[in-house]
Design a protein around this motif. Structure first.
Motif, PDB file in Angstrom:
ATOM      1  N   LEU A  34     -11.812  30.483 -27.108  1.00 32.66           N
ATOM      2  CA  LEU A  34     -12.485  30.103 -28.141  1.00 32.66           C
ATOM      3  C   LEU A  34     -11.486  30.328 -29.425  1.00 32.66           C
ATOM      4  O   LEU A  34     -11.150  31.489 -29.942  1.00 32.66           O
ATOM      5  CB  LEU A  34     -13.795  30.974 -28.384  1.00 32.66           C
ATOM      6  N   HIS A  35     -11.518  29.178 -30.066  1.00 31.54           N
ATOM      7  CA  HIS A  35     -10.765  29.090 -31.315  1.00 31.54           C
ATOM      8  C   HIS A  35     -11.397  28.874 -32.510  1.00 31.54           C
ATOM      9  O   HIS A  35     -12.364  27.915 -32.537  1.00 31.54           O
ATOM     10  CB  HIS A  35      -9.366  28.393 -31.279  1.00 31.54           C
ATOM     11  N   VAL A  36     -11.480  29.592 -33.548  1.00 31.50           N
ATOM     12  CA  VAL A  36     -11.918  29.342 -34.902  1.00 31.50           C
ATOM     13  C   VAL A  36     -11.073  28.768 -35.824  1.00 31.50           C
ATOM     14  O   VAL A  36     -10.227  29.541 -36.426  1.00 31.50           O
ATOM     15  CB  VAL A  36     -12.914  30.804 -35.396  1.00 31.50           C
ATOM     16  N   SER A  56      -3.784  37.872 -28.332  1.00 32.27           N
ATOM     17  CA  SER A  56      -5.132  37.254 -27.600  1.00 32.27           C
ATOM     18  C   SER A  56      -4.509  36.179 -26.385  1.00 32.27           C
ATOM     19  O   SER A  56      -5.342  36.019 -25.396  1.00 32.27           O
ATOM     20  CB  SER A  56      -6.037  36.584 -28.745  1.00 32.27           C
ATOM     21  N   ALA A  90     -11.728  35.115 -27.596  1.00 26.98           N
ATOM     22  CA  ALA A  90     -11.286  34.794 -28.813  1.00 26.98           C
ATOM     23  C   ALA A  90      -9.918  34.375 -29.005  1.00 26.98           C
ATOM     24  O   ALA A  90      -9.147  35.649 -28.922  1.00 26.98           O
ATOM     25  CB  ALA A  90     -11.995  35.813 -29.763  1.00 26.98           C
ATOM     26  N   LEU A  91      -9.482  33.307 -29.353  1.00 25.82           N
ATOM     27  CA  LEU A  91      -7.871  33.176 -29.541  1.00 25.82           C
ATOM     28  C   LEU A  91      -7.531  32.660 -30.805  1.00 25.82           C
ATOM     29  O   LEU A  91      -8.022  31.648 -31.188  1.00 25.82           O
ATOM     30  CB  LEU A  91      -7.483  32.087 -28.454  1.00 25.82           C
ATOM     31  N   SER A  92      -6.830  33.757 -31.382  1.00 23.52           N
ATOM     32  CA  SER A  92      -6.383  33.245 -32.764  1.00 23.52           C
ATOM     33  C   SER A  92      -4.909  32.617 -32.762  1.00 23.52           C
ATOM     34  O   SER A  92      -4.720  31.903 -33.836  1.00 23.52           O
ATOM     35  CB  SER A  92      -6.112  34.758 -33.531  1.00 23.52           C
ATOM     36  N   THR A 130     -11.979  40.322 -27.107  1.00 22.53           N
ATOM     37  CA  THR A 130     -10.768  40.115 -28.217  1.00 22.53           C
ATOM     38  C   THR A 130      -9.481  40.802 -27.835  1.00 22.53           C
ATOM     39  O   THR A 130      -9.499  41.504 -26.903  1.00 22.53           O
ATOM     40  CB  THR A 130     -11.327  40.546 -29.433  1.00 22.53           C
ATOM     41  N   GLY A 131      -8.334  40.409 -28.542  1.00 25.53           N
ATOM     42  CA  GLY A 131      -7.141  40.886 -28.220  1.00 25.53           C
ATOM     43  C   GLY A 131      -6.615  42.142 -28.779  1.00 25.53           C
ATOM     44  O   GLY A 131      -5.593  42.503 -28.946  1.00 25.53           O
ATOM     45  N   HIS A 132      -7.561  43.014 -29.444  1.00 23.68           N
ATOM     46  CA  HIS A 132      -7.363  44.152 -30.035  1.00 23.68           C
ATOM     47  C   HIS A 132      -6.669  44.983 -29.005  1.00 23.68           C
ATOM     48  O   HIS A 132      -7.110  45.270 -27.842  1.00 23.68           O
ATOM     49  CB  HIS A 132      -8.677  44.870 -30.545  1.00 23.68           C
ATOM     50  N   LYS A 156     -16.130  34.849 -38.533  1.00 25.35           N
ATOM     51  CA  LYS A 156     -15.417  34.699 -37.013  1.00 25.35           C
ATOM     52  C   LYS A 156     -16.359  35.550 -36.149  1.00 25.35           C
ATOM     53  O   LYS A 156     -16.893  34.820 -35.339  1.00 25.35           O
ATOM     54  CB  LYS A 156     -14.033  35.380 -37.338  1.00 25.35           C
ATOM     55  N   PHE A 212     -18.133  34.038 -32.917  1.00 19.76           N
ATOM     56  CA  PHE A 212     -17.918  34.662 -31.534  1.00 19.76           C
ATOM     57  C   PHE A 212     -19.071  34.922 -30.737  1.00 19.76           C
ATOM     58  O   PHE A 212     -19.384  34.625 -29.691  1.00 19.76           O
ATOM     59  CB  PHE A 212     -16.983  36.110 -31.445  1.00 19.76           C
ATOM     60  N   LEU A 235     -10.056  28.083 -39.156  1.00 19.17           N
ATOM     61  CA  LEU A 235     -10.436  28.531 -40.482  1.00 19.17           C
ATOM     62  C   LEU A 235     -10.544  27.411 -41.780  1.00 19.17           C
ATOM     63  O   LEU A 235     -10.840  27.837 -42.817  1.00 19.17           O
ATOM     64  CB  LEU A 235      -9.868  29.844 -40.854  1.00 19.17           C
TER      65      LEU A 235
HETATM   66  P1  AMP Z   1      -7.065  40.291 -36.107  1.00 20.42           P
HETATM   67  O1  AMP Z   1      -8.434  40.806 -36.660  1.00 20.42           O
HETATM   68  O2  AMP Z   1      -6.629  39.060 -36.626  1.00 20.42           O
HETATM   69  O3  AMP Z   1      -6.108  41.117 -35.670  1.00 20.42           O
HETATM   70  O4  AMP Z   1      -7.633  39.614 -34.797  1.00 20.42           O
HETATM   71  C1  AMP Z   1      -8.113  40.288 -33.702  1.00 20.42           C
HETATM   72  C2  AMP Z   1      -8.719  39.535 -32.544  1.00 20.42           C
HETATM   73  O5  AMP Z   1      -9.909  38.594 -33.001  1.00 20.42           O
HETATM   74  C3  AMP Z   1      -7.700  38.695 -32.077  1.00 20.42           C
HETATM   75  O6  AMP Z   1      -6.751  39.262 -31.018  1.00 20.42           O
HETATM   76  C4  AMP Z   1      -8.394  37.421 -31.344  1.00 20.42           C
HETATM   77  O7  AMP Z   1      -9.023  37.893 -30.152  1.00 20.42           O
HETATM   78  C5  AMP Z   1      -9.702  37.369 -32.383  1.00 20.42           C
HETATM   79  N1  AMP Z   1      -9.279  36.572 -33.306  1.00 20.42           N
HETATM   80  C6  AMP Z   1      -8.910  36.487 -34.686  1.00 20.42           C
HETATM   81  N2  AMP Z   1      -8.872  35.367 -35.367  1.00 20.42           N
HETATM   82  C7  AMP Z   1      -9.280  34.434 -34.427  1.00 20.42           C
HETATM   83  C8  AMP Z   1      -9.653  32.880 -34.592  1.00 20.42           C
HETATM   84  N3  AMP Z   1      -9.416  32.433 -35.819  1.00 20.42           N
HETATM   85  N4  AMP Z   1     -10.155  32.503 -33.577  1.00 20.42           N
HETATM   86  C9  AMP Z   1     -10.650  33.104 -32.520  1.00 20.42           C
HETATM   87  N5  AMP Z   1     -10.055  34.065 -32.249  1.00 20.42           N
HETATM   88  C10 AMP Z   1      -9.849  34.900 -33.373  1.00 20.42           C
END
Ligand code: AMP
Ligand code: FES
Ligand code: ZN
Length: 303
Positions: A77-79, A60, A53-55, A154-156, A136, A140, A81
């Motif tokens: 995979l990008h969502v 990520s 999942a790539l934000s 995910t990139g947590h 999201k 996913f 928004l």
């Molecule tokens: P966040 O909750 O925004 O810190 O995001 C945590 C993880 O969720 C990120 O490292 C990504 O792996 C994934 N993620 C967040 N937003 C998106 C998005 N719009 N599309 C894809 N992956 C996402």
């Protein structure tokens, strides 16, 4: 300061590990931490297909590049928004990054799904961030299952995980404490979820992104008041400063001794999960939460 491995001039100091590395040795250390996390928790192997999942953020994108460099089969995979300006920028970052590194990418457009976040915000009377997170995670999961991927990554990072664990411990949230970790199995219509960066701090992923020249999306979401768990992260920053290694030992200690103590306290247990009548995702009601939000958006449009 000298690099611990090769004794060249150090570029990255890591007080938690009581060490410092030059560029190349830091990148090697980073790779080893990622590979160690993957193997230790049996997240996936090189024979598996992983959906990442790539934000557009540093975590990520760093994860994706490192998985590809380590020889894992990773698809992005990008969502999208559908938030004006911010989502366009984030999507462009992800698309440019994948094109530059020759990586596969799938994009889900929430606007085309009847779930553009600005419309959701108007149609639903709950904080939009929590619903956005739910939407999201829904996509996913669906994209991972429909595409036949072994795991959804995910990139947590360590700071995200420690801050979330700390918040849930303060509330003694048993459901969370029974069922959290860097590798959650696939079961009951949910894809396996993995967090290969869980042993690396925010500083370390930022250093990696910088040293690898990764251009990432830095803007905060216009709808969220700030990054999540900011005050807890600050508190942990102070603890780590005074006592290096606290974060990793708190988190690893939870995995070894805390989580097993809460086994079988899952809130979902007792609820019969069945497929959503509209999209097939697991839910305890007729329609899943995301399909109910979609219906609310459609109703608002119609009315
Ligand atoms: P966040 O909750 O925004 O810190 O995001 C945590 C993880 O969720 C990120 O490292 C990504 O792996 C994934 N993620 C967040 N937003 C998106 C998005 N719009 N599309 C894809 N992956 C996402
Ligand atoms: Fe989802 Fe801000 S509301 S990222
Ligand atoms: Zn549904």
């Amino acid at each position: 300061m000298k690099c611990r491995r090769c004794k060249a001039e150090a570029e990255v100091a890591l007080p938690s590990h009581n060490t410092a590395f030059c560029r190349d040795c830091f990148l090697l250390y980073f790779s080893r931490q990622v590979d160690h996390a993957i193997r230790r928790h049996a997240m996936f192997t090189r024979a598996d297909r992983v959906l990442v999942a790539l934000s557009g953020g540093k975590d990520s994108l760093s994860l994706m590049l490192e998985l590809a460099n380590l020889g894992y089969s990773a698809t992005g995979l990008h969502v999208d928004l559908g938030i004006p300006v911010s989502s366009e920028r984030a999507r462009k970052r992800v698309e440019d990054f994948c094109a530059m590194h020759g990586l596969d990418l799938k994009v889900v457009e929430l606007a085309a799904e009847g779930l553009a976040i600005p419309e959701v915000k108007e149609a639903v009377y709950r904080p939009v961030c929590s619903i956005c997170g739910k939407i999201k995670r829904h996509y996913f999961n669906r994209m991972a299952l429909e595409g036949g991927y072994t795991a959804l990554a995910t990139g947590h990072n360590l700071d995200d995980e420690v801050a979330r664990l700390f918040a849930n411990t303060l509330r003694w949230d048993e459901a969370y404490l029974s069922d959290q970790g860097p590798c959650l199995p696939d079961e009951g219509g949910f894809a396996r979820k993995v967090k290969p960066l869980y042993r690396l701090s925010e500083f370390e992923t930022a250093a990696y992104a910088f040293l690898r020249g990764i251009e990432h999306h830095k803007d905060a979401c216009p709808y969220s008041p700030g990054a999540s768990f900011t005050s807890h992260k600050k508190l942990w920053g102070e603890l780590e400063w005074k006592s290096p290694g606290s974060k990793v030992s708190f988190y690893e200690g939870f995995l070894e001794r805390g989580r097993p103590a809460f086994a079988d306290r899952d809130r979902e247990k007792g609820f019969e999960l069945r497929p959503c009548a509209s999209c097939g995702s697991p839910t305890s009601q007729e329609l899943c939460g995301v399909c109910r939000v979609r219906a609310a958006v459609a109703e608002r449009r119609g009315g």
